[in-house]
Every structure is written in structure tokens, then in C-alpha cells.
Design a protein around this motif. Structure first.
Motif, PDB file in Angstrom:
ATOM      1  N   THR A  36     -74.876-182.032  46.280  1.00 25.33           N
ATOM      2  CA  THR A  36     -74.381-180.678  46.054  1.00 25.33           C
ATOM      3  C   THR A  36     -73.555-180.680  44.770  1.00 25.33           C
ATOM      4  O   THR A  36     -72.684-181.539  44.581  1.00 25.33           O
ATOM      5  CB  THR A  36     -73.523-180.191  47.237  1.00 25.33           C
ATOM      6  OG1 THR A  36     -74.353-180.177  48.406  1.00 25.33           O
ATOM      7  CG2 THR A  36     -72.979-178.795  46.979  1.00 25.33           C
ATOM      8  N   ASN A  38     -71.224-178.294  42.176  1.00 25.43           N
ATOM      9  CA  ASN A  38     -70.424-177.075  42.040  1.00 25.43           C
ATOM     10  C   ASN A  38     -70.498-176.571  40.597  1.00 25.43           C
ATOM     11  O   ASN A  38     -69.530-176.668  39.839  1.00 25.43           O
ATOM     12  CB  ASN A  38     -68.973-177.330  42.461  1.00 25.43           C
ATOM     13  CG  ASN A  38     -68.886-177.701  43.919  1.00 25.43           C
ATOM     14  OD1 ASN A  38     -69.484-177.046  44.764  1.00 25.43           O
ATOM     15  ND2 ASN A  38     -68.177-178.765  44.217  1.00 25.43           N
ATOM     16  N   GLU A 128     -76.151-172.787  47.772  1.00 24.84           N
ATOM     17  CA  GLU A 128     -75.405-173.011  48.999  1.00 24.84           C
ATOM     18  C   GLU A 128     -74.071-172.294  48.859  1.00 24.84           C
ATOM     19  O   GLU A 128     -73.696-171.885  47.758  1.00 24.84           O
ATOM     20  CB  GLU A 128     -75.163-174.507  49.227  1.00 24.84           C
ATOM     21  CG  GLU A 128     -76.396-175.277  49.620  1.00 24.84           C
ATOM     22  CD  GLU A 128     -76.055-176.702  50.052  1.00 24.84           C
ATOM     23  OE1 GLU A 128     -75.056-177.268  49.559  1.00 24.84           O
ATOM     24  OE2 GLU A 128     -76.786-177.235  50.888  1.00 24.84           O
ATOM     25  N   THR A 129     -73.335-172.187  49.933  1.00 24.60           N
ATOM     26  CA  THR A 129     -72.049-171.490  49.864  1.00 24.60           C
ATOM     27  C   THR A 129     -71.063-172.204  48.951  1.00 24.60           C
ATOM     28  O   THR A 129     -70.237-171.582  48.312  1.00 24.60           O
ATOM     29  CB  THR A 129     -71.430-171.346  51.268  1.00 24.60           C
ATOM     30  OG1 THR A 129     -71.354-172.633  51.876  1.00 24.60           O
ATOM     31  CG2 THR A 129     -72.242-170.412  52.132  1.00 24.60           C
ATOM     32  N   ASN A 130     -71.155-173.538  48.879  1.00 24.97           N
ATOM     33  CA  ASN A 130     -70.200-174.292  48.063  1.00 24.97           C
ATOM     34  C   ASN A 130     -70.843-174.880  46.805  1.00 24.97           C
ATOM     35  O   ASN A 130     -70.429-175.925  46.333  1.00 24.97           O
ATOM     36  CB  ASN A 130     -69.545-175.402  48.889  1.00 24.97           C
ATOM     37  CG  ASN A 130     -70.571-176.380  49.435  1.00 24.97           C
ATOM     38  OD1 ASN A 130     -71.760-176.097  49.496  1.00 24.97           O
ATOM     39  ND2 ASN A 130     -70.102-177.539  49.845  1.00 24.97           N
ATOM     40  N   GLY A 131     -71.843-174.235  46.258  1.00 25.07           N
ATOM     41  CA  GLY A 131     -72.481-174.717  45.032  1.00 25.07           C
ATOM     42  C   GLY A 131     -73.986-174.642  45.122  1.00 25.07           C
ATOM     43  O   GLY A 131     -74.538-173.717  45.726  1.00 25.07           O
ATOM     44  N   LYS A 133     -77.461-177.063  45.974  1.00 23.91           N
ATOM     45  CA  LYS A 133     -78.034-178.311  46.463  1.00 23.91           C
ATOM     46  C   LYS A 133     -79.191-178.679  45.543  1.00 23.91           C
ATOM     47  O   LYS A 133     -80.098-177.883  45.325  1.00 23.91           O
ATOM     48  CB  LYS A 133     -78.516-178.151  47.906  1.00 23.91           C
ATOM     49  CG  LYS A 133     -79.122-179.428  48.476  1.00 23.91           C
ATOM     50  CD  LYS A 133     -79.420-179.291  49.956  1.00 23.91           C
ATOM     51  CE  LYS A 133     -80.751-178.596  50.136  1.00 23.91           C
ATOM     52  NZ  LYS A 133     -81.237-178.645  51.514  1.00 23.91           N
ATOM     53  N   GLU A 174     -70.861-180.121  36.226  1.00 21.94           N
ATOM     54  CA  GLU A 174     -69.572-179.566  36.618  1.00 21.94           C
ATOM     55  C   GLU A 174     -68.600-179.473  35.452  1.00 21.94           C
ATOM     56  O   GLU A 174     -67.652-178.700  35.497  1.00 21.94           O
ATOM     57  CB  GLU A 174     -68.995-180.354  37.796  1.00 21.94           C
ATOM     58  CG  GLU A 174     -69.770-180.088  39.083  1.00 21.94           C
ATOM     59  CD  GLU A 174     -69.255-180.850  40.296  1.00 21.94           C
ATOM     60  OE1 GLU A 174     -68.356-181.712  40.155  1.00 21.94           O
ATOM     61  OE2 GLU A 174     -69.769-180.575  41.408  1.00 21.94           O
TER      62      GLU A 174
END
Length: 177
Positions: A36, A38, A128-131, A133, A174
Motif C-alpha cells: 500500500t 500513500n 484504498e481508503t488509506n492510499g 494498493k 510518497e
């Protein structure tokens, strides 16, 4: 003389096991790793689909920084080509076959030396909710007796390189580059 008969018997039995056993081995292989990240999907996509950026994070470039690299074709488009020739990394090329902008890059990976083989390499980017995949997959056919046995160990052989490459892709993406 007795020793030679025993040795010959052992060689025949091993040959039967290797050749016979190959008929029961899988005809294809697949290796994949996921991470994952971000960062925006557009940044991740650029770092994968632009071989000028891909070169900066992939594990094999880091393994053989002295390799001669040639990048040609339109960036992030079918036909974009990354060729290398190095002492440690051998000789090969990657060519983009198809893309879905910010979602997927499908490539043909062709090893020329030390051993000739062709594989399909694909990167999938899913929100995804946090970045995002990112899944890196390599798959292909196991042709021939030696390749079938070799492919039993391929996940252990290149899985770590995939993990290292994805970690570098994550760091690079990132940072926003």
C-alpha cells in the motif's frame, strides 16, 4: 567395475525421476507481491509506466548499476521499451503492451541472457481508503524439463526482489517524485 555399475544405476534413476517428475509439475507459474502506497495513483503510475522513472526504483537496476540501459518509445504508451545489458543482470528487455492510465500497466518481460525466457509482468493500482494498493505480478509458461523444475523455486528466487522494488517504489512515490 562394480562402482561404475552402481554409479550408472544412480544416474539412470535420477534421470527417470527428473524427466518423469517433470510431467507432474505445473505448466505455468505466477509470482506476485502487494504494497500500500500513500501517494496519488497518478504519481505511482508515472513511476511504473515511465521507464526513466522505473529505472530509479526497480531492484535489478540497483543490483547492477553499471548495466548499459536504453529507453526508447513514447513514455507510458504501448511499445515503450526498456533494454538492459549488464554483468549481474544479464541481457533483456521490458516492453509496455497495454495501459489503463493510473490503474494498470501490462508489460512483456524478455530475458535474453543468461537464459532465454518470456514472461508477462503487470502492475495493478487500486484505490484504498488509506492510499493505493499496488500489486506486481509476473507470470508465464514453464516450458521444458529444466524450466518446470526451475519454476518450482521462482517465487523464492524473485519474491524478495519484488518486495524490495515495491518498497523503493513506495519511498519514491510518497516523496512525490
Amino acid at each position: 567395475m562394480k562402482f561404475l555399475k552402481i554409479l550408472l544405476g544412480i544416474i539412470v534413476v535420477l534421470a527417470i525421476i527428473i524427466i518423469g517428475g517433470s510431467f507432474f509439475l505445473p505448466k505455468s507459474y505466477s509470482v506476485n507481491r502487494t504494497i500500500t502506497i500513500n501517494a496519488p495513483d497518478s504519481v505511482i503510475y508515472k513511476n511504473i509506466a515511465d521507464y526513466n522513472e522505473f529505472y530509479k526504483w526497480n531492484a535489478w537496476s540497483k543490483m547492477d548499476p553499471q548495466a548499459k540501459v536504453t529507453i526508447t518509445g513514447n513514455i507510458a504508451q504501448p511499445g515503450h521499451l526498456y533494454q538492459w545489458n549488464g554483468e549481474k543482470s544479464g541481457n533483456g528487455q521490458m516492453k509496455i503492451n497495454t495501459v489503463e492510465i493510473n490503474k494498470m500497466v501490462d508489460m512483456e518481460l524478455k530475458f535474453i541472457k543468461p537464459m532465454e525466457s518470456v514472461a508477462d509482468t503487470r502492475f495493478d493500482i487500486e484505490k484504498e481508503t488509506n492510499g493505493n494498493k499496488v500489486t506486481w505480478t509476473m507470470s508465464g509458461e514453464s516450458k521444458g524439463i529444466i524450466n518446470k523444475w526451475f519454476c518450482l523455486f521462482i517465487d523464492n528466487m524473485i519474491g524478495k526482489d519484488f518486495e524490495d522494488g515495491l518498497k523503493s517504489l513506495k519511498e519514491k512515490s510518497e516523496k512525490g517524485s
